[in-house]
Enzyme design. Structure first.
Site, PDB file in Angstrom:
ATOM      1  N   LYS A   1       0.837  -1.202   0.000  1.00 37.60           N
ATOM      2  CA  LYS A   1       0.000   0.000   0.000  1.00 37.60           C
ATOM      3  C   LYS A   1       0.875   1.256   0.000  1.00 37.60           C
ATOM      4  O   LYS A   1       0.693   2.155  -0.803  1.00 37.60           O
ATOM      5  CB  LYS A   1      -0.927  -0.026   1.216  1.00 37.60           C
ATOM      6  CG  LYS A   1      -1.785   1.204   1.344  1.00 37.60           C
ATOM      7  CD  LYS A   1      -2.785   1.084   2.483  1.00 37.60           C
ATOM      8  CE  LYS A   1      -3.458   2.427   2.719  1.00 37.60           C
ATOM      9  NZ  LYS A   1      -4.449   2.392   3.782  1.00 37.60           N
TER      10      LYS A   1
ATOM     11  N   GLU B   1      10.367  -4.672   4.675  1.00 38.86           N
ATOM     12  CA  GLU B   1      10.405  -6.077   4.262  1.00 38.86           C
ATOM     13  C   GLU B   1      10.147  -6.214   2.765  1.00 38.86           C
ATOM     14  O   GLU B   1      10.867  -6.907   2.043  1.00 38.86           O
ATOM     15  CB  GLU B   1       9.333  -6.893   5.019  1.00 38.86           C
ATOM     16  CG  GLU B   1       9.590  -7.091   6.487  1.00 38.86           C
ATOM     17  CD  GLU B   1       9.031  -5.967   7.351  1.00 38.86           C
ATOM     18  OE1 GLU B   1       8.803  -4.846   6.839  1.00 38.86           O
ATOM     19  OE2 GLU B   1       8.836  -6.210   8.560  1.00 38.86           O
TER      20      GLU B   1
ATOM     21  N   GLY C   1      -4.926  -1.745   4.829  1.00 33.96           N
ATOM     22  CA  GLY C   1      -4.139  -2.886   4.333  1.00 33.96           C
ATOM     23  C   GLY C   1      -4.826  -4.217   4.593  1.00 33.96           C
ATOM     24  O   GLY C   1      -4.898  -5.090   3.716  1.00 33.96           O
ATOM     25  N   ARG C   2      -5.360  -4.396   5.807  1.00 27.95           N
ATOM     26  CA  ARG C   2      -5.971  -5.691   6.150  1.00 27.95           C
ATOM     27  C   ARG C   2      -7.353  -5.865   5.541  1.00 27.95           C
ATOM     28  O   ARG C   2      -7.992  -6.889   5.722  1.00 27.95           O
ATOM     29  CB  ARG C   2      -6.003  -5.856   7.671  1.00 27.95           C
ATOM     30  CG  ARG C   2      -6.643  -4.693   8.414  1.00 27.95           C
ATOM     31  CD  ARG C   2      -6.332  -4.748   9.895  1.00 27.95           C
ATOM     32  NE  ARG C   2      -6.815  -3.577  10.627  1.00 27.95           N
ATOM     33  CZ  ARG C   2      -6.142  -2.443  10.749  1.00 27.95           C
ATOM     34  NH1 ARG C   2      -4.966  -2.290  10.167  1.00 27.95           N
ATOM     35  NH2 ARG C   2      -6.653  -1.443  11.451  1.00 27.95           N
TER      36      ARG C   2
ATOM     37  N   GLU D   1      -5.206  -6.489  14.567  1.00 26.47           N
ATOM     38  CA  GLU D   1      -4.669  -5.170  14.188  1.00 26.47           C
ATOM     39  C   GLU D   1      -5.801  -4.135  14.255  1.00 26.47           C
ATOM     40  O   GLU D   1      -5.569  -2.955  14.492  1.00 26.47           O
ATOM     41  CB  GLU D   1      -4.046  -5.213  12.788  1.00 26.47           C
ATOM     42  CG  GLU D   1      -2.971  -4.155  12.585  1.00 26.47           C
ATOM     43  CD  GLU D   1      -2.202  -4.292  11.275  1.00 26.47           C
ATOM     44  OE1 GLU D   1      -2.798  -4.060  10.212  1.00 26.47           O
ATOM     45  OE2 GLU D   1      -1.010  -4.615  11.317  1.00 26.47           O
TER      46      GLU D   1
ATOM     47  N   HIS E   1      -6.475 -33.286  17.264  1.00 27.23           N
ATOM     48  CA  HIS E   1      -5.391 -34.121  17.786  1.00 27.23           C
ATOM     49  C   HIS E   1      -4.273 -33.273  18.364  1.00 27.23           C
ATOM     50  O   HIS E   1      -3.149 -33.762  18.548  1.00 27.23           O
ATOM     51  CB  HIS E   1      -4.873 -35.031  16.670  1.00 27.23           C
ATOM     52  CG  HIS E   1      -5.931 -35.951  16.154  1.00 27.23           C
ATOM     53  ND1 HIS E   1      -6.207 -37.170  16.742  1.00 27.23           N
ATOM     54  CD2 HIS E   1      -6.839 -35.795  15.165  1.00 27.23           C
ATOM     55  CE1 HIS E   1      -7.220 -37.737  16.093  1.00 27.23           C
ATOM     56  NE2 HIS E   1      -7.628 -36.919  15.139  1.00 27.23           N
TER      57      HIS E   1
ATOM     58  N   LYS F   1       9.042  -0.846  14.539  1.00 32.38           N
ATOM     59  CA  LYS F   1       9.688  -0.523  13.258  1.00 32.38           C
ATOM     60  C   LYS F   1      10.768   0.534  13.469  1.00 32.38           C
ATOM     61  O   LYS F   1      11.880   0.429  12.959  1.00 32.38           O
ATOM     62  CB  LYS F   1       8.656   0.048  12.267  1.00 32.38           C
ATOM     63  CG  LYS F   1       7.686  -0.955  11.699  1.00 32.38           C
ATOM     64  CD  LYS F   1       6.834  -0.247  10.633  1.00 32.38           C
ATOM     65  CE  LYS F   1       5.604  -1.024  10.263  1.00 32.38           C
ATOM     66  NZ  LYS F   1       4.691  -0.302   9.388  1.00 32.38           N
TER      67      LYS F   1
HETATM   68  O1  LIG Z   1       1.061  -2.718   2.202  1.00 37.42           O
HETATM   69  P1  LIG Z   1       2.148  -2.105   3.021  1.00 37.42           P
HETATM   70  O2  LIG Z   1       2.110  -0.614   2.995  1.00 37.42           O
HETATM   71  O3  LIG Z   1       3.491  -2.627   2.576  1.00 37.42           O
HETATM   72  O4  LIG Z   1       1.930  -2.500   4.516  1.00 37.42           O
HETATM   73  C1  LIG Z   1       1.952  -3.834   4.926  1.00 37.42           C
HETATM   74  C2  LIG Z   1       1.342  -4.014   6.287  1.00 37.42           C
HETATM   75  O5  LIG Z   1       2.040  -3.259   7.249  1.00 37.42           O
HETATM   76  C3  LIG Z   1       1.128  -2.714   8.197  1.00 37.42           C
HETATM   77  O6  LIG Z   1       1.036  -1.360   7.971  1.00 37.42           O
HETATM   78  C4  LIG Z   1       1.587  -2.960   9.595  1.00 37.42           C
HETATM   79  O7  LIG Z   1       2.933  -2.713   9.751  1.00 37.42           O
HETATM   80  C5  LIG Z   1      -0.177  -3.407   7.901  1.00 37.42           C
HETATM   81  O8  LIG Z   1      -1.272  -2.708   8.331  1.00 37.42           O
HETATM   82  C6  LIG Z   1      -0.092  -3.570   6.428  1.00 37.42           C
HETATM   83  O9  LIG Z   1      -1.019  -4.505   5.956  1.00 37.42           O
END
Ligand SMILES: O=P(O)(O)OC[C@H]1O[C@](O)(CO)[C@@H](O)[C@@H]1O
Length: 549
Positions: free
Chosen positions: A207, A213, A272-273, A358, A389, A513
Site C-alpha cells: 500500500k 520487508e 491494508g488488512r 490489528e 489431535h 519498526k
Molecule cells: O502494504 P504495506 O504498505 O506494505 O503495509 C503492509 C502491512 O504493514 C502494516 O502497515 C503494519 O505494519 C499493515 O497494516 C499492512 O497490511
C-alpha cells in the site's frame, strides 16, 4: 469532537452485567428445544449460521441488541458505508465496501464518486490477468509466465495467500503462485528455489511502497532475476516484463523502476488488512481469472448488503460481533478460536489474526481517551480435524472459556472415497460431533455407565457448555469465500464500534519498526550504537555478534 458512547455507562451494559452474574449455562436443556434452535439459526447470503450452541438466553440477546442501539453501531456502520472519515487518527474514510460494489453504484468520498476509478483499476487488473493467463504477456525472452511471486507483507500478503490457498481448485493449470513476505532471507531463498526467471513474474504489493520487508525482498528478487536471466537481456526491459506493482504510492513504484503502465493503484481509504478485494488481489486474479475474482467480489458485496440492511434480529455480523462482546466483557473470554473444517482454509485463522487483532487491539478510543473496558480478543485456530489431535483437549476439558467458530462446507473440493466410504462424510461427522461434544459434554454418571473405574471418572468427565457457532455453506466457492471474509470484517467492525475504538488505524506496529532502524547499526558492528542500548538489548546483540560465523 463528541466522542463515542461509553458502553459501560449504558443501561444495556448494566442489564448484561446483571444477566452475567446470574447466568447458569444450560446448553443441554436449551438444545432439546427445537424452537430455540430454529430461532438461533440464520442465513446471511449463502451462509447458514447456527448460533444455538452459544451461552446466551433470549434476555441476553435482547440486551445485546439494546447495547448496539445505545452505542450507535448502526449510525457508525452507515457512516462507514457513506464514506465519512471514521478513521479519525489518520483522517480517512473507510471504504473497502466500495471496492465490491457493482459498476453502476455511486459511492462518494469527500464529494467525489470513487466507483469509476475502482472499476477502471479492476478493468486493468482483469486485462492484465487475462494476458498472463493466455500467454499474451510473456517474460523478456518471450516465454509465457508459469509462476507468479507476490512480494508483500501483512495485508499485502495474508489476504492474497489465504485466498489463493482457499481457491486452489480454481487456479489455472500450469500456473503457480508463491508468496514472499518475511524479511528473514530464508523466505526469499526458499520461494525462489527452483524457479526459472524467464517464466517468473513478480507482483510487488505494498500500500505504502515504503515497507522495509517488501522493498528489501523486491530488491533481492530483482537482483536474482537479473543475475539468473543471463547477460544478453536488456535490464530495464527485463524489469518491465517481470515486475508489476500494486500500491497507493505510484510515484514510489516508478522510482523503484517499475513501469507505471504496469502498476495498479488503490486508495488511502482501503486499509491494508481490508485490501484483498482491491488491486492487492492481482496475484489472485491472475491465478483464478477475472470471472472468478468478480464472483469473489460479488460475495463480499452480498454480505455487505446483508450487514447494511438486515434487521438486527437477523443480522449475522451484528449478532456475532455482539456475541463476542458478551464473551469478552461479561463472561471473561480472552481468546476466540476459528476452526475451519476445510484444509483449503488453513491460512484463514492467520488472515483473521491480522484483521481482528490489528483492528481491535487498542487501548484508547477514537476520541483519544482510554477505553472503558477490555477490547480485542486473541483470535487463533487451525483446521479440523488436525486441531482435534492437538489443542482440542483444552477446549473440551481446560479451565478457560474459549468460544469457537466452526466452519464447514457440504460439498468437498476433492471428493475421494476410501473403498465405499465417502471421506468427506467422515470429515463432516467430526465437525458435527465436536460441537455436540463441546455443548453437551459427558456427566460422571454417563462415564460410570460405560464401566469406567471410579478413580478415573473425574478425568473422563466433560463439563459441556462450551460455546460454538457453526457456519456452513454449500461449497467453498469464490463467492462464499468473499462472504466469509466480509462476515468477519463486519464482526470486527461491530466489536470496535461498541468499544468506541478506531478499528482502522494500526499505530501499535510503529514503535518496533522505529527501534529496528535504531538498533540496526549496533547489530552491524557499531560499538557506539551498541553502547546506547539498554543492558538487556546489549547483551542479546553481543550474543549475536559473538556467535555469528
Ligand atoms: O502494504 P504495506 O504498505 O506494505 O503495509 C503492509 C502491512 O504493514 C502494516 O502497515 C503494519 O505494519 C499493515 O497494516 C499492512 O497490511
Amino acid at each position: 469532537m463528541t466522542g463515542p458512547v461509553d458502553p459501560t455507562a449504558t443501561d444495556a451494559w448494566q442489564r448484561l452485567s446483571d444477566l452475567a452474574a446470574g447466568y447458569e449455562p444450560d446448553l443441554r436443556s436449551r438444545l432439546t428445544d427445537p424452537e430455540w434452535v430454529e430461532r438461533s439459526s440464520l442465513t446471511a447470503a449463502d451462509l447458514f449460521v447456527d448460533l444455538s450452541k452459544n451461552l446466551v438466553t433470549p434476555e441476553v440477546w435482547k440486551a445485546l441488541r439494546e447495547l448496539a442501539v445505545e452505542t450507535e453501531v448502526a449510525a457508525r456502520r452507515d457512516a462507514m458505508f457513506g464514506g465519512e472519515h471514521i478513521n479519525v487518527t489518520e483522517d480517512r474514510a473507510v471504504l473497502h465496501t466500495a471496492l465490491r460494489q457493482p459498476d453502476d453504484a455511486v459511492v462518494e468520498v469527500d464529494g467525489k464518486d470513487v466507483e469509476p476509478d475502482v472499476h477502471e483499476v479492476l478493468r486493468r487488473v482483469y486485462e492484465f490477468a487475462d494476458k498472463v493467463r493466455s500467454g499474451a504477456w510473456t517474460g523478456v525472452t518471450g516465454r509465457r509466465i508459469a509462476t507468479v511471486v507476490n512480494i508483500g507483507i501483512g495485508g499485502s500478503d495474508l489476504g492474497p495467500v489465504m485466498a489463493y490457498e482457499a481457491l486452489a481448485p480454481y487456479v489455472q493449470d500450469g500456473l503457480e503462485c508463491r508468496f514472499i513476505s518475511n524479511i528473514d532471507p530464508t523466505d526469499a531463498a526458499r520461494k525462489l528455489a527452483g524457479l526459472d526467471p524467464a517464466t517468473t513474474l513478480f507482483v510487488v504489493s505494498s500500500k505504502t511502497f515504503g515497507t522495509l520487508e517488501t522493498l528489501t525482498n523486491a530488491r533481492l528478487c530483482r537482483t536474482w532475476l537479473l543475475e539468473h536471466l543471463g547477460g544478453d537481456v536488456d535490464q530495464g526491459e527485463a524489469v518491465a516484463k517481470h515486475f508489476v506493482a500494486v500500491s497507493t504510492a505510484l510515484d514510489k513504484v516508478a522510482a523503484f523502476g517499475i513501469d507505471p503502465d504496469n502498476a495498479f493503484g488503490f486508495w488511502d481509504w482501503v486499509g491494508g488488512r481490508y485490501s484483498v478485494d482491491s488491486a492487492i488481489g492481482t496475484t489472485l486474479a491472475i491465478a483464478v481469472g477475472p470471472e472468478r475474482f468478480a464472483e469473489f467480489l460479488a460475495g463480499f458485496h452480498a454480505m455487505d448488503e446483508h450487514f447494511r440492511t438486515a434487521e438486527p434480529e437477523a443480522n449475522v455480523p451484528l449478532l456475532m460481533g455482539l456475541l463476542n462482546v458478551w464473551y469478552v466483557n461479561f463472561l471473561g473470554a480472552e481468546t476466540h478460536a476459528v476452526l475451519p473444517y476445510s484444509q483449503l482454509l488453513h491460512r484463514f485463522p492467520a488472515y483473521l489474526q491480522q484483521l481482528t487483532m490489528e483492528s481491535n487491539g487498542k487501548g484508547v478510543r477514537w476520541d483519544g481517551r482510554e477505553v472503558t473496558t477490555e477490547t480485542g480478543e486473541v483470535f487463533w485456530g487451525e483446521p479440523g480435524t488436525n486441531g482435534q489431535h492437538a489443542f482440542y483437549q483444552l477446549l473440551h476439558q481446560g479451565t478457560r472459556l474459549i468460544p469457537a467458530d466452526f466452519i464447514a462446507f457440504a460439498n468437498p473440493a476433492y471428493p475421494l472415497k476410501d473403498g465405499d466410504t465417502d471421506v468427506h462424510e467422515v470429515f463432516l461427522a467430526n465437525f458435527f460431533a465436536q460441537t455436540k461434544a463441546l455443548a453437551f459434554g459427558k456427566t460422571a454418571d454417563e462415564v460410570r455407565a460405560e464401566g469406567t473405574r471410579e478413580e478415573i471418572v473425574p478425568a473422563r468427565v466433560f463439563t459441556g457448555n462450551r460455546p460454538t457457532t457453526s457456519i456452513m455453506a454449500p461449497e467453498l466457492s469464490p463467492r462464499v469465500l468473499g462472504q466469509l471474509i466480509a462476515l468477519y470484517e463486519h464482526i470486527t467492525f461491530v466489536e470496535g464500534a461498541v468499544w468506541g475504538i478506531d478499528s482502522f488505524d494500526q499505530w501499535g506496529v510503529e514503535l518496533g519498526k522505529q527501534l529496528a532502524l535504531q538498533v540496526a547499526p549496533a547489530v552491524a558492528g557499531d560499538d557506539d550504537a551498541l553502547a546506547e542500548q539498554d543492558p538487556s538489548t546489549q547483551q542479546l546483540i553481543r550474543y549475536y555478534r559473538e556467535h555469528r560465523s
